[in-house]
Design a protein around this motif. Structure first.
Motif, short mmCIF file in Angstrom:
data_model
loop_
_atom_site.label_atom_id
_atom_site.label_comp_id
_atom_site.label_asym_id
_atom_site.label_seq_id
_atom_site.Cartn_x
_atom_site.Cartn_y
_atom_site.Cartn_z
N MET A 256 0.84 -1.19 0.00
CA MET A 256 0.00 0.00 0.00
C MET A 256 0.88 1.24 0.00
SD MET A 256 -2.74 1.32 2.88
CE MET A 256 -3.99 0.10 2.51
N ASP A 257 0.59 2.18 -0.93
CA ASP A 257 1.27 3.48 -0.96
C ASP A 257 0.55 4.38 0.04
OD1 ASP A 257 2.77 5.67 -1.58
OD2 ASP A 257 1.73 6.12 -3.45
N ALA A 258 0.91 4.24 1.32
CA ALA A 258 0.11 4.81 2.39
C ALA A 258 0.39 6.29 2.62
CB ALA A 258 0.34 4.03 3.68
N HIS A 259 -0.69 7.02 2.88
CA HIS A 259 -0.62 8.42 3.32
C HIS A 259 -0.94 8.43 4.81
CE1 HIS A 259 -0.57 10.75 -0.60
NE2 HIS A 259 -0.62 9.47 -0.97
N ILE A 260 -0.03 8.96 5.61
CA ILE A 260 -0.18 8.93 7.06
C ILE A 260 -0.28 10.36 7.60
CG2 ILE A 260 0.90 8.26 9.25
CD1 ILE A 260 2.18 5.93 7.81
N LEU A 261 -1.25 10.56 8.45
CA LEU A 261 -1.45 11.87 9.08
C LEU A 261 -0.87 11.84 10.48
CD1 LEU A 261 -2.74 14.70 9.28
CD2 LEU A 261 -4.88 13.56 9.97
N VAL A 262 0.00 12.79 10.78
CA VAL A 262 0.60 12.91 12.11
C VAL A 262 0.06 14.18 12.75
CG1 VAL A 262 2.73 13.13 13.45
CG2 VAL A 262 2.70 11.73 11.36
N VAL A 263 -0.67 14.01 13.85
CA VAL A 263 -1.28 15.16 14.55
C VAL A 263 -0.64 15.26 15.93
CG1 VAL A 263 -3.44 16.24 15.25
CG2 VAL A 263 -3.42 14.63 13.32
N GLU A 264 0.20 16.27 16.10
CA GLU A 264 1.01 16.41 17.32
C GLU A 264 1.36 17.88 17.48
OE1 GLU A 264 3.01 16.51 20.42
OE2 GLU A 264 2.71 14.39 19.94
N ASP A 265 1.14 18.42 18.70
CA ASP A 265 1.40 19.85 18.91
C ASP A 265 2.86 20.16 19.16
OD1 ASP A 265 1.16 18.49 21.39
OD2 ASP A 265 0.86 20.40 22.43
N ASP A 266 3.66 19.18 19.50
CA ASP A 266 5.10 19.40 19.72
C ASP A 266 5.81 19.31 18.37
OD1 ASP A 266 7.94 18.68 20.18
OD2 ASP A 266 7.35 18.67 22.30
N ASP A 267 6.41 20.41 17.93
CA ASP A 267 7.05 20.48 16.62
C ASP A 267 8.14 19.42 16.46
OD1 ASP A 267 5.42 22.57 16.00
OD2 ASP A 267 6.93 24.14 16.36
N GLU A 268 8.97 19.25 17.49
CA GLU A 268 10.09 18.31 17.38
C GLU A 268 9.59 16.88 17.22
OE1 GLU A 268 12.92 18.73 20.48
OE2 GLU A 268 13.39 20.85 20.03
N ILE A 269 8.62 16.51 18.05
CA ILE A 269 8.09 15.14 17.96
C ILE A 269 7.38 14.93 16.64
CG2 ILE A 269 6.44 13.50 18.96
CD1 ILE A 269 6.99 14.75 21.68
N ARG A 270 6.59 15.92 16.20
CA ARG A 270 5.86 15.81 14.94
C ARG A 270 6.83 15.63 13.77
NH1 ARG A 270 3.24 20.18 15.38
NH2 ARG A 270 4.43 21.52 13.96
N ASN A 271 7.88 16.44 13.75
CA ASN A 271 8.84 16.36 12.65
C ASN A 271 9.65 15.07 12.71
OD1 ASN A 271 8.05 18.83 11.60
ND2 ASN A 271 9.50 19.98 12.87
N ALA A 272 9.98 14.62 13.92
CA ALA A 272 10.76 13.39 14.05
C ALA A 272 9.96 12.19 13.55
CB ALA A 272 11.17 13.18 15.52
N ILE A 273 8.68 12.12 13.94
CA ILE A 273 7.83 11.03 13.45
C ILE A 273 7.72 11.09 11.93
CG2 ILE A 273 5.47 10.11 13.44
CD1 ILE A 273 5.21 11.04 16.34
N GLY A 274 7.60 12.31 11.40
CA GLY A 274 7.53 12.47 9.95
C GLY A 274 8.76 11.91 9.25
N ILE A 275 9.93 12.17 9.82
CA ILE A 275 11.17 11.68 9.22
C ILE A 275 11.23 10.15 9.26
CG2 ILE A 275 13.68 11.59 9.51
CD1 ILE A 275 13.52 14.51 10.51
N TYR A 276 10.86 9.57 10.43
CA TYR A 276 10.86 8.10 10.53
C TYR A 276 9.97 7.48 9.45
CZ TYR A 276 12.59 9.05 15.29
OH TYR A 276 13.31 9.50 16.37
N LEU A 277 8.78 8.05 9.28
CA LEU A 277 7.80 7.49 8.34
C LEU A 277 8.25 7.69 6.89
CD1 LEU A 277 4.52 8.68 10.08
CD2 LEU A 277 5.41 6.35 10.03
N GLU A 278 8.75 8.86 6.59
CA GLU A 278 9.20 9.14 5.21
C GLU A 278 10.37 8.24 4.83
OE1 GLU A 278 9.92 13.29 5.48
OE2 GLU A 278 7.83 13.85 5.03
#
Length: 234
Positions: A1-23
């Motif tokens: 599956m070419d998955a699109h994942i939504l990350v909803v997090e108010d902490d910028d560092e955590i949000r961006n870190a999760i984004g990097i792991y997923l990408e």
């Protein structure tokens, strides 16, 4: 599956870190800083999984998931610093599929993402199969007629039928046990008023020759004398 994942997090560092792991795993990532922004993403983007923090300003994760569950079935993984059982139970009860506490191990989060996506992919596949119309197939004992494929088989062996023979047999097999008069068969198959029904007798005889082991002692296509014809229930 070419998955699109939504990350909803108010902490910028955590949000961006999760984004990097997923990408890095090949996923397409969409980010939002609170529940309201997350819902806004859903209005214009197809999402296959969401990772949602619980404690956020403007709109918390619990409220967001309650709202998205009104329209969406994709899996949701809650992310929170709270580890008490009551918070996990609350999250799962309002529609979350999994729960990860902070601080989290990136490999564990990715494993949970993959697991939920596999389940969602199976769900979508089964849902798609359920929406497909079932074949119009009728089976009486060893006699099988597939109306969509226009095929007839007797004990697994294909039998060739003329179009009129097929229509007559289909009419009878759709209503096993019901007796049809020659006039009714003619009008239903030919779509015109019955004037001379002698042709029905000829077609019935031909059908019997093809589907019966002993046409003189038929198992399936029987005559009800003085009334008409029927396919016997077996």
């Amino acid at each position: 599956m070419d998955a699109h994942i939504l990350v909803v997090e108010d902490d910028d560092e955590i949000r961006n870190a999760i984004g990097i792991y997923l990408e890095n795993q090949g996923y397409t990532v969409h980010k939002a800083e609170n529940g309201a922004a997350g819902l806004a993403v859903l209005e214009h983007q197809q999402i296959h999984l969401a990772i949602v923090d619980i404690m956020m300003p403007v709109m918390d994760g619990i409220t967001m998931v309650m709202k998205l569950r009104e329209q969406h079935e994709f899996p949701v993984i809650f992310l929170s610093a709270k580890s008490e059982d009551i918070d996990k139970i609350t999250g799962l009860n309002i529609g979350a599929d999994d729960y990860v506490t902070k601080p989290f191990v990136p490999l564990e989060l990715l494993a949970r993402v993959r697991s939920q996506l596999r389940r969602y992919e199976r769900f979508l596949k089964l849902a798609g199969q359920a929406q497909q119309p079932a074949e119009r197939c009728y089976v009486i004992g060893g006699l099988e007629l597939n109306e969509d494929a226009a095929t007839v088989c007797v004990d697994g062996a294909p039998v060739k039928m003329t179009p009129l023979e097929f229509k007559i047999l289909a009419l009878l097999m759709k209503h096993p046990g019901r007796v049809f008069s020659a006039e009714e068969i003619y009008e239903r198959v030919w779509n015109e008023r019955a004037v001379n029904t002698d042709t029905i007798m000829v077609h019935v005889r031909n059908i019997r020759e093809k589907i019966e082991i002993d046409p003189r002692n038929p198992k399936y296509l029987k005559v009800v004398w003085g009334i008409g014809y029927k396919i016997e229930k077996i």
